[in-house]
Each structure stands twice: as structure tokens, then as C-alpha cells.
Scaffold this active site. Sequence first.
Site, PDB file in Angstrom:
ATOM      1  N   THR A 239      77.230  60.385 -60.915  1.00  0.00           N
ATOM      2  CA  THR A 239      76.039  60.952 -60.253  1.00  0.00           C
ATOM      3  C   THR A 239      75.663  60.017 -59.089  1.00  0.00           C
ATOM      4  O   THR A 239      76.197  60.153 -58.006  1.00  0.00           O
ATOM      5  CB  THR A 239      74.878  61.151 -61.241  1.00  0.00           C
TER       6      THR A 239
ATOM      7  N   LYS B 221      80.392  56.432 -66.696  1.00  0.00           N
ATOM      8  CA  LYS B 221      79.508  56.672 -65.548  1.00  0.00           C
ATOM      9  C   LYS B 221      78.104  56.210 -65.938  1.00  0.00           C
ATOM     10  O   LYS B 221      77.760  56.159 -67.110  1.00  0.00           O
ATOM     11  CB  LYS B 221      79.500  58.128 -65.120  1.00  0.00           C
TER      12      LYS B 221
ATOM     13  N   THR C  92      71.311  57.016 -69.387  1.00  0.00           N
ATOM     14  CA  THR C  92      72.079  58.044 -68.659  1.00  0.00           C
ATOM     15  C   THR C  92      73.426  57.520 -68.365  1.00  0.00           C
ATOM     16  O   THR C  92      73.707  57.023 -67.301  1.00  0.00           O
ATOM     17  CB  THR C  92      71.477  58.485 -67.337  1.00  0.00           C
TER      18      THR C  92
ATOM     19  N   GLU D 149      71.405  51.339 -60.010  1.00  0.00           N
ATOM     20  CA  GLU D 149      70.921  51.958 -58.778  1.00  0.00           C
ATOM     21  C   GLU D 149      70.334  50.918 -57.828  1.00  0.00           C
ATOM     22  O   GLU D 149      69.400  50.207 -58.164  1.00  0.00           O
ATOM     23  CB  GLU D 149      69.907  53.060 -59.104  1.00  0.00           C
TER      24      GLU D 149
ATOM     25  N   ASN E  16      65.293  56.331 -56.309  1.00  0.00           N
ATOM     26  CA  ASN E  16      64.533  57.021 -57.348  1.00  0.00           C
ATOM     27  C   ASN E  16      63.266  57.700 -56.863  1.00  0.00           C
ATOM     28  O   ASN E  16      62.695  58.530 -57.554  1.00  0.00           O
ATOM     29  CB  ASN E  16      64.241  56.066 -58.508  1.00  0.00           C
TER      30      ASN E  16
ATOM     31  N   SER F 278      63.499  66.244 -58.047  1.00  0.00           N
ATOM     32  CA  SER F 278      63.841  67.106 -59.176  1.00  0.00           C
ATOM     33  C   SER F 278      63.685  68.560 -58.761  1.00  0.00           C
ATOM     34  O   SER F 278      63.145  68.865 -57.725  1.00  0.00           O
ATOM     35  CB  SER F 278      62.929  66.792 -60.354  1.00  0.00           C
TER      36      SER F 278
END
Lengths: 401, 401
Positions: free
Chosen positions: A151, A178, A189, A274, A396, A401
Site C-alpha cells: 500500500t 507488506k 496493518t 510511513e 497520514n 478515506s
Amino acid sequence: MQVLEQKINEIKFTWPLGFYSDAVHSGLKADKKDLGWLYSEVPAKAAGVYTTNQFQAAPIKLTKQTINHAHMLQAMIINSANANSCTGQQGELDAQTMQQLAAQQLHLEPAMVGVASTGIIGQLLPMTKVTAGISMLKLANSADIISAIQTTDQHEKKISVQVSLNDGQSIIITGFAKGSGMIHPNMATMLGFVTTDADIDGIDLQQLLSGQVDDTFNQITVDGDTSTNDMVIALANGKSNVQVVPETAEFTIFAQAFKQVLSTLAKGIASDGEGATKLVEVNVTSAESHLAAQQVAKAIVGSNLVKAAIFGADANWGRIMGAIGQTDAKIDPTNVMIMINGVAIVKQSQGIEYDHFAMQQALEQSFITIDVDVHAGTSSGQAWGCDLTYNYVKINAAYHS
Amino acid sequence: MQVLEQKINEIKFTWPLGFYSDAVHSGLKADKKDLGWLYSEVPAKAAGVYTTNQFQAAPIKLTKQTINHAHMLQAMIINSANANSCTGQQGELDAQTMQQLAAQQLHLEPAMVGVASTGIIGQLLPMTKVTAGISMLKLANSADIISAIQTTDQHEKKISVQVSLNDGQSIIITGFAKGSGMIHPNMATMLGFVTTDADIDGIDLQQLLSGQVDDTFNQITVDGDTSTNDMVIALANGKSNVQVVPETAEFTIFAQAFKQVLSTLAKGIASDGEGATKLVEVNVTSAESHLAAQQVAKAIVGSNLVKAAIFGADANWGRIMGAIGQTDAKIDPTNVMIMINGVAIVKQSQGIEYDHFAMQQALEQSFITIDVDVHAGTSSGQAWGCDLTYNYVKINAAYHS
């Protein structure tokens, strides 16, 4: 130990005997591959570790149930860009459809296929795309699945090791993973897959996986958030014809190689956090117990203040002390020692003189170690994480979304 | 209730009867006031709540011991820019010296003076500056101490309320606080002081403070880090001649006003979180217990992913679900409801249609509410925090130790 260590070699990425993989662009991502499978030509022993989040995504529930049925799988179907999480009954039907479509195409029983999804939460899978995507998958030898399941990952996390035994036989263990955000204890995640051609009992495989995940995947943190979707699945198909039985020399070396695979993937995820620019490894020693050491290591590597200081190349040991003191692990508050990249900066819980210029140079490297001695026992533990950067916030805040 | 509420009025900032305060620039900060005291003309009942961090700074230990001795204090001496934490035996001597110097100047026993410090960890206090600073302090009516104790704070956190009783008598409660980073459960880098001229028993004051801190200061989070220095101290000197005794109407209204003071200061700290642009309030209802509701509320407001989404004005309810599911609080995973700024976006644990444009507009306000119903009981709880911004990273990466 020397003899055993010589038997494990990291090799060029390859699938173990009897494993196949393919990936395609189904349209879940704009223009990259986003759907793939793993297939073993014979049924494989299967083990899984799953997120502890109370909301478990549909594919987690389905795969867990499937593996628990007979501890066997012959394939995994995996998509990115959509987590099929918080999608209610329709989500569960969609996960089952993925399982059935993959099974049909591979001429398997659905009960031999696991399903994994990662990506955005709360949207139904576009099943037309998924269905068309699955119909395009082949029995190939491709490694494209590694990028297809990513992702926000920047780097591929993959490794193959070969275990050579004394009698000339060998086993391959290949893993890929991942994950780069929403990563914390207990399966965030993050998806991890380990395949091997070893012949190992399903229960032994599960025990090995569960135990080692606690020391690897569960000891990394990017942002302290645990997701609804994450799992680590291990498949062992026995095609090497090498039996691995507990309490033998073969098992010991196999377990060591298996841990090298998990640990490499876990560190790969931490360093690909991230926005991260640095991998941080914390080693805690002289703790009351292994769990206490792990707790302290995780607290340090999970502290936003420590993470931001490392981004700023600042040896801010006060924040490290703060993080240690927040845990309820037994420590000696008057006798904590801290080293950063091998240079002692705290002794007996107080700052000591050190070379500030050399320290700053060290902190500008991409691999930072923090060693902590809490003088409370004889156990040790580790954790891995990354720095907290502008880009973490950017990724982020901008990810809509 | 209407009658009681009319009796509490927020008034212009003022010290309660018999309290004095002054602050000076001692040189700990480059050019701002950095040292001050609070003084009561008569001995005051004193109560304290202290950080749970295992490393407790020297002033924490000293003040705790001093208050526990007789539950009385007559003054507090407070400095910023240096936390006197992780400073070993010299640090303890320095805290004692601060106590003695202030006591001497105020003609008090040292046992009547509390000490508080905030700022960088691990450096010895420059006692020459501190000593000179204390000698400059006067018995003034100044409110400069509020800014003098700030570190990275952007705004002053202060409030005075007047409680008017039926018989024409009145009590003043005045509070002030500092703190903007390293803030999380259980007293983070945060100092809070509440003064009142009410005549209340020391034990009752301690119980009131401890209980209300759990619902206010301990329910805010900026970055999940708990510091070594934080404390909330309450002083009640009885100069109003109004007795406040448990299980009376006076006590009820006094407690209500006291909570208003604590809660205003706590929210002030949350909204002044390092780099914050928004105050986030989370209300959890239908929980199994008050503690479970608080746990869920704190998990949401503490999630980096949720915080970054709020900074990005994105109603990313999947991250809220993720945060809820990470707790071990009892929830109904199939029946969670979420509202953001009063607009329902999740029902029965699934996303529902909502007006995206209106939602984004709402999320661009500086006050964001998240209401969560977990359908597991009848209790509720709250927590407060802020968004995660580029400036948080900047402030904490650039703040060099």
C-alpha cells in the site's frame, strides 16, 4: 554454533520447491498490480497469527476459520487497496467469493484457500474487478505478488534462505511482507507470508510461528496503531522431503533460519515505516524477564518524542528515560545505563560526558541502536521502529478515506 | 440543578483571599520570566497528584514527601526551563536548596514549601541563577507565574471561578497549568496548581483532587508520553471562612466548581498540544464501565493515525474503529456507532452515507467532537487531545537536548 550457522545462507529470492505465484492489475489500484496468489502443488501444512484488534476484517475471520479446520492450505489469494474491513455481512460474502473463485480456478476445495486483504477500511470490495482479476491469474513463478500487496510501502520486504543439512539435503524458506503504517504490537496493518518446502507437522509449524512472531513482528512499531486485517501465514509443503521434527539438530537450525526470515521481514517493515528515514533497534538487557525487556524496548521505540528526537539527530536521553519509566517493568531507577550507537550517554540514571559531534554524526546514519541496561535481572529483549518525520504526518493527513 | 449552576460563575482571573504570587527572570530562559512562587498568608491544606513515571524528578519526590508530612503547605516555588530530573543526588540537594531559600525569604519552615520544576531533563539546575532569582521574589499580586512556568506552551491556561452560596458567602477557586508536549495519562510534562480560599479538610481535598484528576488531567493526551516531573497541587487556605464539608450542598457545588477548574485547565493543555491546531473531544457512551469508556476514549484521542486524519480534515472512521478495537474494553463489534461533530458516519460498525462536504467543513473547525456508542453497557467517559501536525514533529525534532 559455528557449524550450525554455516548451514544457513541467504540466497537470491526464489520460491521453495512446489510453490507458484502470480499477480495482476485488477483495477483496485490505479495502475499497479493489486491482486495475486500463492499456490503449492501439494497441500501444505498451514499456520497463522492474526490481529488482536476486536474488529477483525472478513478475510481474517475466514482464513483463521479455514486454517483452524485442518491446519492445511494449498493457496492464498491476496489483494491490496481495500481491506474488506468493517464491511458487515456483504464483506464476509465477498471474502468467501474470493476464496471460491480462486479455488475454482486452481481446482481446489475452497477450504484449501486462505484470503488476505489490505488497504482502506470500510468500503465494499469492487467484486467485478476482483472477479475479473482472479480469472487472469496463472500458475507462474513470478515475484510480483510482493509489490502487488503493498500500500504505502516504499520498499519490498522479502527474503529467501537456504538451510543446508549435514547429509546434503536442503530446505528453502522464503518470506515476504507488506506494511508501513498502522503498525504496532500484535499484528498491525501488515501481512506476512512464509513458505517453505520443509516437511514439518502443522502443530509444530504453528508453535514455531506463534513463538517467533512474538519476538519479531510483534516487537515492531511504527505508530502504535494496530489494524483490523493483519496476519502472518506460514505454509510448509514438504516438497524438499526433509523432515523437521522437534528436538533434533535439523529442527534447531530450521527454527533459526525461520526466525531469520521473520526478523528480516519485521525489521524491513519497521525501517519502511510511513515517512521513516531511520531504522531504530532497541536492545534491553538485565531485565527481570524477557517480557519486561520487550515491554521496555517497545516503549522506547514507540515514543513519539524519542522518534522525533531521532529524526532530529538529537541524543535526547531524557525522553528515553521518560519512556522507560512509563512502563511497569521492574527497573532500578537509580542505575539505568543507556548507549546510543554504542556510545554510553547515561550511567546510573544520569547523563555523562560524551562527544556531541560524534554522537550527532552517528544519529544521522540510517540505522540507530539504543542499548539499555535496567539492572533488574538477567533477561533481554528487542524492539524495532523508526523515526517520526514530517512525511509521516503528510502521508497520514493526506491519505483520504 | 438550575439553582446550583447559577452559583458558579467564571470570573476575571484573580487570586483567592490570602494568596500572593510573583515571578522573575532568573536567567534559566533567555529573556522571559522563568521562576515564581505562590504564597498563602496562612498555612493551607495541601493535596497533590504526581506522575506515575518510575523516574520521579527530585522536586516531585521532595514535594510529595513534604505534603505527605502534614498535608499542609504555605508556598510553592516553581521554575521552568530545567526539570531537575535524572540529576541524581545533586539534583535532590538542589531541590532542597530551592525549598530552603524560598522558606527563608518567606519566614517559613522549609516543610511548608513545595517545589516544582519543568523543562529539560538531565541537566543540573544552575543554582547561582536560581538563588539570585529567588532573592528577587516579592509578595505581589502578580499573575506572571502563569507564563513564567511555561515551556513550549503557546497559550496561558488559567481560570478563576466564584462559588456563591445561598447565605451570601462566597469561595474563589483559581487554577493555572502548563504543559503542551509529553502529555498522556497519569501526569505528563504538566504542572497544575489550584488555589482556593475554601475551608476544607486536607483529606477531603486530596480525595477530591485525586478523583477529579482521573477524569480531567489523566484523560488528556498529546503524544502518549508521560514525564518525570508532573504534578497537580491544590492549596486551600480557608480565608473565605466558608467551611466545605462532605455530604452537604456546599460540598457538592464546591466539587462541581473545582471540577470546572480542573477540566478547563486540562482541555486548555490538550488544545495547546505541541503543534496542535484543533482540540479533539471524544465522548464514549454505552460502555460496560466508566473505566472502559475512558479507555476507549483515550485510545481514540491517542491514535497517531486518527490525529493525523483530523489534521487533514478527513473523517477517516476506519482509523477510529481501529483504535476502538485495539482496547480490551468490552464492545459489541457488530454494533458500534460513531458521530463526528454530531454527524453519524458509522452505524452497526459500518460506514453510512453522509454529506462529505459538510463533514470536511466541520473538520476544519478548531473543536472536533467524536461520539462513540459501543453498545456494551450504560457507562460513559471522555478524553481530550489534539491533532498531529507537521509542527509537532518540527518542535520535537528541533528541540535539542
